[in-house]
Enzyme design. Sequence first.
Site, PDB file in Angstrom:
ATOM      1  N   CYS A 184      82.554 -57.688  33.534  1.00 13.37           N
ATOM      2  CA  CYS A 184      82.714 -58.344  34.837  1.00 13.37           C
ATOM      3  C   CYS A 184      81.415 -59.018  35.248  1.00 13.37           C
ATOM      4  CB  CYS A 184      83.154 -57.314  35.884  1.00 13.37           C
ATOM      5  SG  CYS A 184      83.239 -58.003  37.543  1.00 13.37           S
TER       6      CYS A 184
ATOM      7  N   CYS B 127      80.585 -58.721  39.020  1.00  9.54           N
ATOM      8  CA  CYS B 127      80.088 -57.407  39.450  1.00  9.54           C
ATOM      9  C   CYS B 127      78.653 -57.162  38.987  1.00  9.54           C
ATOM     10  CB  CYS B 127      80.949 -56.281  38.871  1.00  9.54           C
ATOM     11  SG  CYS B 127      82.700 -56.600  38.803  1.00  9.54           S
ATOM     12  N   ASP B 128      78.326 -57.592  37.782  1.00  7.11           N
ATOM     13  CA  ASP B 128      77.081 -57.124  37.152  1.00  7.11           C
ATOM     14  C   ASP B 128      76.021 -58.185  36.883  1.00  7.11           C
ATOM     15  OD1 ASP B 128      78.154 -54.581  37.149  1.00  7.11           O
ATOM     16  OD2 ASP B 128      79.058 -54.805  35.174  1.00  7.11           O
TER      17      ASP B 128
END
Length: 313
Positions: free
Chosen positions: A134, A137-138
Site C-alpha cells: 500500500c 499507507c506507507d
Amino acid sequence: MENVYDIVIIGAGPGGLAAGLYAARAKMKTLILEKDKTGGQIVTTNEVANYPGSIQEATGPSLIARMVEQTEEFGAERKKDTVMDVDFTEKIKVIKGEKEEYKAKAVIIASGATPRPIGCPGEKKLTGKGVSYCATCDADFFTDLEVFVIGGGDSAVEEAMYLTKFARKVTIVHRRDELRAAKSIQDKAFKNEKINFMWDSVVEEIKGDGIVESVVFKNKKTEETTEYHADEEDGTFGIFPFVGYKPQSDVFKDKIELNEGGYVITDADMKTDVEGVFAAGDIRVKSLRQVVTATADGAIAAVAAEKYIENNF
Ligand code: NAP
C-alpha cells in the site's frame, strides 16, 4: 422473522457500499459486514481520477467516507465481523461470523480481492518491514530512500508515480520488456525523471534481519542474478509488489459456483447459481475491475435482491 435481515452484504468496499445504499433506500433491512477497514482496496489509493464526478482532490478515503455517509443516511447497518462460514442451502441464508451468526433472506457477496504476493522467500517475513502492498499507507516511511515497485500493470505504474513524491528514486521491476499498464499511465511514467525501469526481471529473494537490507533479482533472459544492497547510509529501502490480486472467496468454495481463478460467476443481474445469493465488485468474473464497475454491480445486485425477496417471501 424478527432476527432475519432482508439483505446481508459481505464486504464494505465500493460494491458493498453501493449495494447497501440501494438496499437501504428501498427500505430493506440491510446489514453490511466488513472484516477489515471500511472501503476495500480503494482506501489504499491516493488518487481516484477515473470515477465520474471525482475531481483532483478526490482520494480513495474521501470517496469512501462520502459513500459511508450515504449508506448511513438511508439506514443501512454496518458491523465489523469476519465471515468464517456460510450456509446457503435453505431459503433463509446463514452467515457465520467470528463474533455472531446472521440470517438473511438474500445475500450479496462483495468481499473483493486482496493483493497477490510475489511468493518469494523473505517476502512474508519482511512485510511491514520494508515490503508493503500500500503506497498510500506507507510511502511516507520511504521519504528520501530508494524504492522498488514490482509489476507492470496499472497499479504498479500508478503507485510508482505516487511514490516519487516521497522516495529519492523509484525503480519499476517488470518481468517483461513492455508494460501492461494503460498507454496514458505509461506515458506519464516515462516522463517522470525519478522513475527507472528494470526490464525482464523478477524478484528471487528479499533479505534482511528485521528490516529489508537486500534483494536478489533475476534477469529472465540472461538468467543472471544480482543482489542489490541498501545504501550504507540509508540502511534499508522499500519493496512494493503490485502483481495483481486474488479474490477473497475461500469461504464460498463449494457453496456457490466459482471459476478456476476463484472468482464468483454471476449473470447480468449479479445472480449466482444459488437462489437469493448475489455478488458484486471485484469478486466477480468480469473484464474491468474499477470503482465505477463495482458500484454499478452493487446497485444491480441490490435491486435484483429486492425483487427476489418480493417474489419469494
Ligand atoms: P494486473 O493488471 O493483473 O497486472 C499485474 C502485473 O504484475 C502485470 O504486469 C504482470 O506481468 C505482473 N506480475 C504478475 N505476477 C507476477 C509475478 N509473480 N512476478 C512479477 N510480476 C508479476 O494487476 P493490477 O495492475 O493490480 O490491476 C488490476 C486491475 O485493476 C486491472 O484491471 C487494472 O486495469 C485495474 N486498475 C486500474 C487502474 C486505473 O484505471 N487507474 C489503477 C489500478 C488498477 P505481465 O504483464 O507479464 O502479466
